[in-house]
Design a protein around this motif. Structure first.
Motif, short mmCIF file in Angstrom:
data_model
loop_
_atom_site.label_atom_id
_atom_site.label_comp_id
_atom_site.label_asym_id
_atom_site.label_seq_id
_atom_site.Cartn_x
_atom_site.Cartn_y
_atom_site.Cartn_z
N GLU A 55 37.15 40.85 52.33
CA GLU A 55 36.87 39.57 51.67
C GLU A 55 35.37 39.39 51.45
O GLU A 55 34.93 38.80 50.47
CB GLU A 55 37.39 38.42 52.53
CG GLU A 55 37.11 37.06 51.96
CD GLU A 55 38.33 36.44 51.32
OE1 GLU A 55 38.15 35.73 50.33
OE2 GLU A 55 39.44 36.69 51.79
N ARG A 92 37.81 43.61 46.72
CA ARG A 92 38.28 42.28 46.33
C ARG A 92 39.67 42.36 45.69
O ARG A 92 40.51 41.48 45.88
CB ARG A 92 37.28 41.63 45.39
CG ARG A 92 35.94 41.35 46.07
CD ARG A 92 34.92 40.74 45.13
NE ARG A 92 33.68 40.41 45.83
CZ ARG A 92 32.63 39.84 45.27
NH1 ARG A 92 32.67 39.50 43.99
NH2 ARG A 92 31.55 39.58 45.98
N GLU A 93 39.91 43.43 44.95
CA GLU A 93 41.25 43.63 44.38
C GLU A 93 42.27 43.85 45.48
O GLU A 93 43.43 43.41 45.37
CB GLU A 93 41.24 44.82 43.42
CG GLU A 93 40.75 44.49 42.02
CD GLU A 93 41.66 45.07 40.97
OE1 GLU A 93 42.67 44.42 40.61
OE2 GLU A 93 41.36 46.19 40.52
N ALA A 130 43.21 40.53 46.83
CA ALA A 130 44.07 39.82 45.87
C ALA A 130 45.49 40.35 45.92
O ALA A 130 46.46 39.58 45.91
CB ALA A 130 43.49 39.97 44.46
N ARG A 176 47.31 39.20 49.11
CA ARG A 176 47.66 37.77 49.05
C ARG A 176 48.81 37.51 48.07
O ARG A 176 49.69 36.69 48.36
CB ARG A 176 46.43 36.95 48.65
CG ARG A 176 45.39 36.85 49.76
CD ARG A 176 44.21 36.02 49.32
NE ARG A 176 43.28 35.80 50.44
CZ ARG A 176 42.09 35.23 50.30
NH1 ARG A 176 41.70 34.80 49.11
NH2 ARG A 176 41.31 35.06 51.35
N ALA A 231 45.27 34.75 45.74
CA ALA A 231 45.21 36.03 45.03
C ALA A 231 44.40 35.89 43.74
O ALA A 231 43.56 36.74 43.43
CB ALA A 231 46.61 36.51 44.71
N ARG A 263 42.07 33.69 43.08
CA ARG A 263 40.64 33.51 43.40
C ARG A 263 39.99 34.84 43.75
O ARG A 263 38.87 35.14 43.28
CB ARG A 263 40.49 32.51 44.55
CG ARG A 263 40.76 31.07 44.17
CD ARG A 263 40.32 30.11 45.27
NE ARG A 263 41.10 30.29 46.50
CZ ARG A 263 42.27 29.68 46.74
NH1 ARG A 263 42.80 28.88 45.82
NH2 ARG A 263 42.90 29.87 47.88
N ALA A 264 40.66 35.65 44.56
CA ALA A 264 40.10 36.95 44.94
C ALA A 264 39.99 37.87 43.72
O ALA A 264 39.01 38.62 43.58
CB ALA A 264 40.98 37.61 46.01
N GLN A 265 40.98 37.79 42.83
CA GLN A 265 40.95 38.65 41.64
C GLN A 265 39.82 38.23 40.70
O GLN A 265 39.17 39.09 40.09
CB GLN A 265 42.29 38.59 40.91
CG GLN A 265 42.45 39.62 39.81
CD GLN A 265 42.54 41.04 40.33
OE1 GLN A 265 42.65 41.27 41.54
NE2 GLN A 265 42.47 42.01 39.45
N LEU A 307 45.19 39.59 37.06
CA LEU A 307 44.89 38.18 37.28
C LEU A 307 45.95 37.31 36.61
O LEU A 307 46.45 36.34 37.21
CB LEU A 307 43.51 37.83 36.73
CG LEU A 307 43.14 36.34 36.74
CD1 LEU A 307 43.18 35.77 38.15
CD2 LEU A 307 41.76 36.13 36.10
N TYR A 316 49.06 37.25 38.73
CA TYR A 316 48.94 36.42 39.93
C TYR A 316 48.99 34.94 39.58
O TYR A 316 49.59 34.13 40.30
CB TYR A 316 47.64 36.75 40.68
CG TYR A 316 47.53 38.20 41.13
CD1 TYR A 316 48.66 38.98 41.32
CD2 TYR A 316 46.28 38.79 41.35
CE1 TYR A 316 48.55 40.32 41.73
CE2 TYR A 316 46.16 40.11 41.75
CZ TYR A 316 47.29 40.87 41.93
OH TYR A 316 47.18 42.18 42.33
#
Length: 283
Positions: A196, A204-205, A208, A211, A220, A222-224, A245, A248
């Motif tokens: 993270e 980061r992927e 995502a 999650r 997911a 947000r992380a993507q 993205l 998700y």
């Protein structure tokens, strides 16, 4: 002369023994590699001839640690075996680190079938990095033991092996095989490896994907988005990242691999036949 060589050895020893702290941006560690260059004259070497001679003598006498050192350092044995054969001898002699290196080499060449016994031995010896690679080798077999694969991947180490962490998460979160998927284990690995906080888009992927499969689609997405932001900084193509993205945001789990194709293991029989030693069958 001797004084110059003594100075050079002192500098090298100081560099290798020093501790370095990586830079951080907004609390995240910046990925980095440390490299130093040494200029040699013709016929010169980083190691004293006496050290090389002693290592070669010990290796020829059956010293497994010396064989491993020669294989890793690539020390040439004039008129003798290539360094890779010494590495193989070390692996066959039971050195777990050598078994891991031989197995990983074969795995990355796409020869999962021959990689498997080496990685199994290294995993049984307790090397953390071997667990994921052994699991990936098993997953590439025609009839994978899915429960065993899931158990091995769940044992992925932390930040010291982010390659292994990302591959384990991809399998646990995105596999088409329900028997392999374990989103909670994937989330635990992401936390353990500190993905993270990593600025690498692939890390980061991974977060995502974990999650999304765990049902946290908002997290997911947000992380993507953070992965896309990091990828744009590196001038990567973001088409595939944006497609995931969109998935998700629509509440879909991770349904496809997110690591680049070149980083994937080729199933047994479908990859390169290259072999660093001529024969790498486990004995």
């Amino acid at each position: 002369g001797p004084a110059d060589r003594s100075f050079a050895e002192t500098v090298i020893r100081t560099v290798l023994e020093r501790r370095y702290e990586p830079a951080r941006i907004h609390g995240a560690t910046v990925p980095w590699n440390f490299t130093f260059h040494v200029r040699f004259k013709a016929g010169d070497s980083l190691l004293e001839s006496s050290v090389k001679d002693r290592l070669l003598a010990d290796a020829k006498a059956g010293d497994r640690a010396a064989q491993f050192a020669i294989g890793v350092l690539g020390i040439k044995d004039p008129g003798g075996k290539p360094p890779t054969e010494y590495l193989l001898a070390s692996a066959q002699g039971g050195v777990p680190d050598a078994q891991l290196l031989v197995g990983t080499t074969l795995l990355r060449q796409g020869d999962a079938s021959r990689a498997t016994p080496w990685l199994e031995r290294a995993s049984r010896a307790g090397l953390p990095a071997a667990h994921v690679r052994y699991g990936l080798a098993l997953l590439a077999q025609p009839q994978p033991p899915y429960a065993k694969v899931r158990e091995l991947l769940s044992r992925a180490p932390g930040a010291e092996d982010r390659w292994g962490a990302r591959h384990a998460i991809e399998a646990l979160a995105c596999s088409k095989e329900a028997e392999v998927r374990d989103p909670q284990a994937a989330l635990a690995i992401a936390e353990r490896a500190g993905l993270e906080r990593d600025v690498d888009p692939l890390s980061r992927e991974a977060v995502a994907a974990a999650r999304a499969t765990a049902g946290d689609h908002g997290g997911a997405a947000r992380a993507q988005r953070r992965a896309i932001e990091a990828a744009r900084v590196l001038r990567w193509s973001v088409d595939e990242l944006e497609r995931r993205l969109s998935d998700y945001e629509r509440g879909r789990p991770c349904e496809s691999a997110f690591l680049p194709e070149a980083m994937h293991v080729v199933p047994a029989g479908g990859g390169a036949a290259g072999d660093p030693s001529g024969t790498t069958e486990a004995r």
